[in-house]
Design an enzyme around this catalytic site. Structure first.
Site, PDB file in Angstrom:
ATOM      1  N   CYS A 139      31.884  40.811  66.048  1.00 57.92           N
ATOM      2  CA  CYS A 139      30.688  41.372  66.692  1.00 57.92           C
ATOM      3  C   CYS A 139      30.727  41.194  68.204  1.00 57.92           C
ATOM      4  O   CYS A 139      30.163  42.004  68.941  1.00 57.92           O
ATOM      5  CB  CYS A 139      29.429  40.746  66.104  1.00 57.92           C
ATOM      6  SG  CYS A 139      29.160  41.209  64.373  1.00 57.92           S
ATOM      7  N   CYS A 147      29.341  36.177  63.085  1.00 54.38           N
ATOM      8  CA  CYS A 147      30.280  37.304  63.019  1.00 54.38           C
ATOM      9  C   CYS A 147      31.217  37.280  64.220  1.00 54.38           C
ATOM     10  O   CYS A 147      30.788  37.529  65.345  1.00 54.38           O
ATOM     11  CB  CYS A 147      29.504  38.619  62.964  1.00 54.38           C
ATOM     12  SG  CYS A 147      30.534  40.087  63.076  1.00 54.38           S
TER      13      CYS A 147
END
Length: 146
Positions: free
Chosen positions: A67, A64
């Site tokens: 993130c 991700c």
């Protein structure tokens, strides 16, 4: 001519949907969850949300990209509030390691961040990367000793 009209209507509809979704991204929303389930409480306790103080729980994954930005924002805000009467916990959970918790909390996309109060109740949910000021505004009242 009808084809062009249909195409124009479809493009406008897609634009409207995109703007609505973009407007919701990163916004702090009040949670409407009633936590009475012991399974949920047990899952949260297993990752560190014990109700001993406010906590910021954010789901992430190695794959991700956004993130990393959430990690920086949460670390910044919890660092700013570290000297408060009830300093908030910064809890990062890998969604691949805790899929049952993610399902229980209805995490549908990454990054997703939750703010829990000092009693372990979910107060806010943030989809996307939160803004520092919004997260601090949501978290600061929870760090004041009762």
């Amino acid at each position: 001519m009808i084809e062009i009209t249909i195409l124009a209507v479809m493009l406008l509809a897609a634009l409207a949907v995109g703007l609505v979704l973009r407007g919701r991204d990163g916004k702090v929303r009040v949670a409407d969850v009633v936590e009475t389930q012991s399974v949920r409480a047990d899952l949260l306790a297993s990752v560190g949300v014990t109700g001993s103080g406010p906590a910021v729980l954010h789901f992430s994954a190695d794959w991700c990209g956004p993130c990393a930005a959430v990690r920086r924002v949460v670390a910044d805000v919890t660092g700013q509030l570290a000297e408060s009467p009830q300093p908030p916990l910064d809890i990062e959970v890998d969604i691949d390691a805790e899929p049952v918790l993610a399902k229980e909390l209805n995490v549908l996309s990454l990054p997703t961040t939750f703010v829990f109060d000092s009693e372990g109740r979910e107060r806010f949910r943030i989809s996307g990367v939160p803004k520092v000021t919004d997260l601090r505004s949501a978290l600061e009242p929870l760090t004041i000793a009762a």
